[in-house]
Structures are given as C-alpha cells and as structure tokens.
Design a protein around this motif. Sequence first.
Motif, PDB file in Angstrom:
ATOM      1  N   THR A  24      -2.704  -1.831   1.817  1.00 14.10           N
ATOM      2  CA  THR A  24      -3.483  -0.992   0.910  1.00 14.10           C
ATOM      3  C   THR A  24      -4.895  -0.855   1.445  1.00 14.10           C
ATOM      4  O   THR A  24      -5.501  -1.846   1.847  1.00 14.10           O
ATOM      5  CB  THR A  24      -3.522  -1.594  -0.501  1.00 14.10           C
ATOM      6  OG1 THR A  24      -2.194  -1.670  -1.014  1.00 14.10           O
ATOM      7  CG2 THR A  24      -4.354  -0.742  -1.438  1.00 14.10           C
ATOM      8  N   ILE A  25      -5.391   0.378   1.432  1.00  9.08           N
ATOM      9  CA  ILE A  25      -6.750   0.639   1.890  1.00  9.08           C
ATOM     10  C   ILE A  25      -7.575   1.129   0.714  1.00  9.08           C
ATOM     11  O   ILE A  25      -7.171   2.072   0.013  1.00  9.08           O
ATOM     12  CB  ILE A  25      -6.772   1.700   3.009  1.00  9.08           C
ATOM     13  CG1 ILE A  25      -6.108   1.159   4.272  1.00  9.08           C
ATOM     14  CG2 ILE A  25      -8.204   2.101   3.355  1.00  9.08           C
ATOM     15  CD1 ILE A  25      -4.633   1.291   4.314  1.00  9.08           C
ATOM     16  N   LYS A  26      -8.696   0.497   0.483  1.00 10.24           N
ATOM     17  CA  LYS A  26      -9.585   0.903  -0.598  1.00 10.24           C
ATOM     18  C   LYS A  26     -10.924   1.345  -0.047  1.00 10.24           C
ATOM     19  O   LYS A  26     -11.427   0.781   0.934  1.00 10.24           O
ATOM     20  CB  LYS A  26      -9.806  -0.275  -1.556  1.00 10.24           C
ATOM     21  CG  LYS A  26      -8.547  -0.724  -2.293  1.00 10.24           C
ATOM     22  CD  LYS A  26      -7.981   0.367  -3.173  1.00 10.24           C
ATOM     23  CE  LYS A  26      -6.757  -0.110  -3.940  1.00 10.24           C
ATOM     24  NZ  LYS A  26      -6.108   1.019  -4.676  1.00 10.24           N
ATOM     25  N   GLY A  27     -11.480   2.367  -0.660  1.00 10.09           N
ATOM     26  CA  GLY A  27     -12.807   2.818  -0.269  1.00 10.09           C
ATOM     27  C   GLY A  27     -12.829   3.949   0.724  1.00 10.09           C
ATOM     28  O   GLY A  27     -13.901   4.375   1.157  1.00 10.09           O
ATOM     29  N   LYS A  28     -11.652   4.443   1.116  1.00 14.00           N
ATOM     30  CA  LYS A  28     -11.580   5.573   2.030  1.00 14.00           C
ATOM     31  C   LYS A  28     -10.581   6.587   1.486  1.00 14.00           C
ATOM     32  O   LYS A  28      -9.488   6.219   1.064  1.00 14.00           O
ATOM     33  CB  LYS A  28     -11.131   5.137   3.427  1.00 14.00           C
ATOM     34  CG  LYS A  28     -12.195   4.417   4.221  1.00 14.00           C
ATOM     35  CD  LYS A  28     -13.354   5.322   4.565  1.00 14.00           C
ATOM     36  CE  LYS A  28     -14.443   4.571   5.317  1.00 14.00           C
ATOM     37  NZ  LYS A  28     -15.630   5.414   5.572  1.00 14.00           N
ATOM     38  N   ILE A  51      -0.775  10.670   8.639  1.00 10.53           N
ATOM     39  CA  ILE A  51      -2.069  11.304   8.414  1.00 10.53           C
ATOM     40  C   ILE A  51      -2.200  11.830   6.990  1.00 10.53           C
ATOM     41  O   ILE A  51      -3.293  12.235   6.582  1.00 10.53           O
ATOM     42  CB  ILE A  51      -2.329  12.436   9.433  1.00 10.53           C
ATOM     43  CG1 ILE A  51      -1.246  13.509   9.346  1.00 10.53           C
ATOM     44  CG2 ILE A  51      -2.435  11.883  10.843  1.00 10.53           C
ATOM     45  CD1 ILE A  51      -1.528  14.713  10.221  1.00 10.53           C
ATOM     46  N   THR A  52      -1.105  11.794   6.220  1.00 15.10           N
ATOM     47  CA  THR A  52      -1.195  12.245   4.842  1.00 15.10           C
ATOM     48  C   THR A  52      -0.051  11.649   4.032  1.00 15.10           C
ATOM     49  O   THR A  52       0.967  11.203   4.591  1.00 15.10           O
ATOM     50  CB  THR A  52      -1.175  13.776   4.762  1.00 15.10           C
ATOM     51  OG1 THR A  52      -1.519  14.192   3.437  1.00 15.10           O
ATOM     52  CG2 THR A  52       0.190  14.324   5.116  1.00 15.10           C
ATOM     53  N   VAL A  53      -0.207  11.668   2.723  1.00 10.50           N
ATOM     54  CA  VAL A  53       0.820  11.126   1.825  1.00 10.50           C
ATOM     55  C   VAL A  53       2.163  11.787   2.082  1.00 10.50           C
ATOM     56  O   VAL A  53       2.252  13.010   2.231  1.00 10.50           O
ATOM     57  CB  VAL A  53       0.409  11.351   0.350  1.00 10.50           C
ATOM     58  CG1 VAL A  53       1.520  10.907  -0.589  1.00 10.50           C
ATOM     59  CG2 VAL A  53      -0.866  10.608   0.044  1.00 10.50           C
ATOM     60  N   GLY A  54       3.193  10.971   2.134  1.00  8.69           N
ATOM     61  CA  GLY A  54       4.543  11.487   2.276  1.00  8.69           C
ATOM     62  C   GLY A  54       4.956  11.839   3.689  1.00  8.69           C
ATOM     63  O   GLY A  54       6.118  12.149   3.948  1.00  8.69           O
ATOM     64  N   GLN A  55       4.005  11.809   4.618  1.00  9.38           N
ATOM     65  CA  GLN A  55       4.312  12.154   6.020  1.00  9.38           C
ATOM     66  C   GLN A  55       4.126  10.949   6.914  1.00  9.38           C
ATOM     67  O   GLN A  55       3.036  10.372   6.980  1.00  9.38           O
ATOM     68  CB  GLN A  55       3.377  13.263   6.506  1.00  9.38           C
ATOM     69  CG  GLN A  55       3.869  14.652   6.259  1.00  9.38           C
ATOM     70  CD  GLN A  55       3.051  15.684   7.023  1.00  9.38           C
ATOM     71  OE1 GLN A  55       2.019  15.394   7.590  1.00  9.38           O
ATOM     72  NE2 GLN A  55       3.537  16.904   7.037  1.00  9.38           N
ATOM     73  N   VAL A  56       5.207  10.566   7.597  1.00 14.43           N
ATOM     74  CA  VAL A  56       5.149   9.429   8.521  1.00 14.43           C
ATOM     75  C   VAL A  56       5.814   9.842   9.824  1.00 14.43           C
ATOM     76  O   VAL A  56       6.911  10.405   9.817  1.00 14.43           O
ATOM     77  CB  VAL A  56       5.884   8.206   7.942  1.00 14.43           C
ATOM     78  CG1 VAL A  56       5.892   7.063   8.956  1.00 14.43           C
ATOM     79  CG2 VAL A  56       5.220   7.748   6.650  1.00 14.43           C
ATOM     80  N   GLU A  57       5.142   9.560  10.916  1.00 10.65           N
ATOM     81  CA  GLU A  57       5.694   9.843  12.231  1.00 10.65           C
ATOM     82  C   GLU A  57       6.055   8.532  12.909  1.00 10.65           C
ATOM     83  O   GLU A  57       5.302   7.563  12.871  1.00 10.65           O
ATOM     84  CB  GLU A  57       4.683  10.603  13.096  1.00 10.65           C
ATOM     85  CG  GLU A  57       4.241  11.935  12.526  1.00 10.65           C
ATOM     86  CD  GLU A  57       5.393  12.927  12.462  1.00 10.65           C
ATOM     87  OE1 GLU A  57       5.371  13.791  11.567  1.00 10.65           O
ATOM     88  OE2 GLU A  57       6.305  12.841  13.318  1.00 10.65           O
ATOM     89  N   ALA A  66       9.102   3.399   7.734  1.00 17.41           N
ATOM     90  CA  ALA A  66       7.811   3.332   7.061  1.00 17.41           C
ATOM     91  C   ALA A  66       7.702   4.464   6.060  1.00 17.41           C
ATOM     92  O   ALA A  66       8.306   5.527   6.235  1.00 17.41           O
ATOM     93  CB  ALA A  66       6.675   3.398   8.079  1.00 17.41           C
ATOM     94  N   SER A  67       6.900   4.216   5.035  1.00 20.00           N
ATOM     95  CA  SER A  67       6.668   5.246   4.030  1.00 20.00           C
ATOM     96  C   SER A  67       5.230   5.169   3.562  1.00 20.00           C
ATOM     97  O   SER A  67       4.588   4.111   3.625  1.00 20.00           O
ATOM     98  CB  SER A  67       7.626   5.085   2.842  1.00 20.00           C
ATOM     99  OG  SER A  67       7.370   3.862   2.178  1.00 20.00           O
ATOM    100  N   ARG A  68       4.747   6.306   3.084  1.00 18.96           N
ATOM    101  CA  ARG A  68       3.393   6.363   2.533  1.00 18.96           C
ATOM    102  C   ARG A  68       3.508   6.995   1.143  1.00 18.96           C
ATOM    103  O   ARG A  68       3.357   8.212   0.972  1.00 18.96           O
ATOM    104  CB  ARG A  68       2.456   7.173   3.406  1.00 18.96           C
ATOM    105  CG  ARG A  68       1.004   7.136   2.938  1.00 18.96           C
ATOM    106  CD  ARG A  68       0.100   7.735   3.973  1.00 18.96           C
ATOM    107  NE  ARG A  68      -1.288   7.762   3.540  1.00 18.96           N
ATOM    108  CZ  ARG A  68      -2.285   8.177   4.296  1.00 18.96           C
ATOM    109  NH1 ARG A  68      -2.049   8.595   5.537  1.00 18.96           N
ATOM    110  NH2 ARG A  68      -3.518   8.164   3.832  1.00 18.96           N
ATOM    111  N   PRO A  69       3.791   6.181   0.133  1.00 17.34           N
ATOM    112  CA  PRO A  69       4.006   6.703  -1.215  1.00 17.34           C
ATOM    113  C   PRO A  69       2.724   7.136  -1.931  1.00 17.34           C
ATOM    114  O   PRO A  69       2.780   7.964  -2.846  1.00 17.34           O
ATOM    115  CB  PRO A  69       4.658   5.521  -1.940  1.00 17.34           C
ATOM    116  CG  PRO A  69       4.162   4.318  -1.199  1.00 17.34           C
ATOM    117  CD  PRO A  69       4.014   4.746   0.227  1.00 17.34           C
TER     118      PRO A  69
END
Lengths: 111, 113
Positions: A24-28, A51-57, A66-69
Amino acid sequence: AQTIHQWPVAEIKAVGSPLSLGCTIKGKSSPNLYWYWQATGGTLQQLFYSITVGQVESVVQLNLSASRPKDDQFILSTEKLLLSHSGFYLCAWSLGDSDYTFGSGTRLLVI
Amino acid sequence: GDSVTQTEGLVTLTKGLPVMLNCTYQTTYSPFLFWYVQHLNEAPKLLLKSSTDNKRTEHQGFYATLHKSSSSFHLQKSSVQLSDSALYFCALTEQGTGSKLSFGKGAKLTVSP
C-alpha cells in the motif's frame, strides 16, 4: 509524506499452498507500482508493473500474478507455491522515471 | 532490450581505501541511471541518480558521472568506511517511460578494519 507498506513481513509456506502479498502506498496519487523478486544475495528481477488501477503488465511471470484493485494497492499472488518462489519480494513505486522507492519487503520461505 | 553490466561480484577492501564499482549499460533510448545500496536484510535505497551527460553527482561521499559516449556510470568513493559494506546495484530506466527499472547483478562490497 509518502509511505509504502508491505505485508506480511515474512512468511513460511508449504509447497502447493496459496500466497498473497500486499503493498500500500500513501501520500501519492496514481503512482507507478512494481513488484520485484530477489534471491538471497542476488539481483532484483522485475516481475510486474502497473501505471493505473486495473492495469498490470507482466515482465517475468514465474507462475505468479498481480493485481491493482485500488490506486494505492498492489497485490502479488499465486494459487500454488513452488520451492523456487522462496526469496525477498519488494514492492516499489515511482512517479515517472526519476525516483523509485522500495518498500521494506516480504521474506518468503517455501518448504 | 535494456541491460546493465556490473563486472565486480565481490569487492573486499580495507577501511580508508578508495573504491570504484563499474557499471555499463545498453539501451536504445535516453537513459536514466541509478545506484542503489542494500544493506543486509534491508530493502534497496537510492544512493545516486543521473540522466545528465558528463555531470558528476554526489551523495554520502559516493560519486558517479554518467558518460553517454562510453555508456558508463561508475560508482566511486575516495575512502570507504566499515558502514559501506553492502550490496551495490546499478540500475537503468528509459527516460519518459517509468515502466521498467533494470538492475545489474550487483557488487558486494566488504570493508574490513
């Protein structure tokens, strides 16, 4: 100030068991996010980036996914661990190409 | 694709001596170079970075100059300390992308009293 938090700190898991590591990243807002794997004393191998939510390369899969929920969350997982998955997993973030900051990492031992 | 070459796997020095760790790279794009330091059981931390040709960058006594003509970004320090014992990684990304940070194999520096 921005912070990056990885969980868990360490895991011992059995071969064939599932795994989920979090970051988890906070502050950015809208950071680029990365997963890296490092064998003991070895180099850092990039696994995934987002580089954005829902997109993983995928860069190197190693039977992981990997996932970026959410914008500030990056998850690394697998349904079946292998012995070769042991190592140090590092999450990192960047804004653009000039600053990459790593989390404190998760140590994984698969037995 | 991009690649980073570090030639010294293990470097052992006595405190007070100078050190140079080599880093060369290959890329077809405009490079951004980094040096990371990783102490035992810790995450890598940024030591130096540069995208400017022929400009020396310094931090914590370490310095490096990006030379695009020779594709090099060697790390130097004039006098190593015991606390400098660590793994040092050179890394490369392409300017303007932020999608991949490629690491060299690393150099393990051990400083003895």
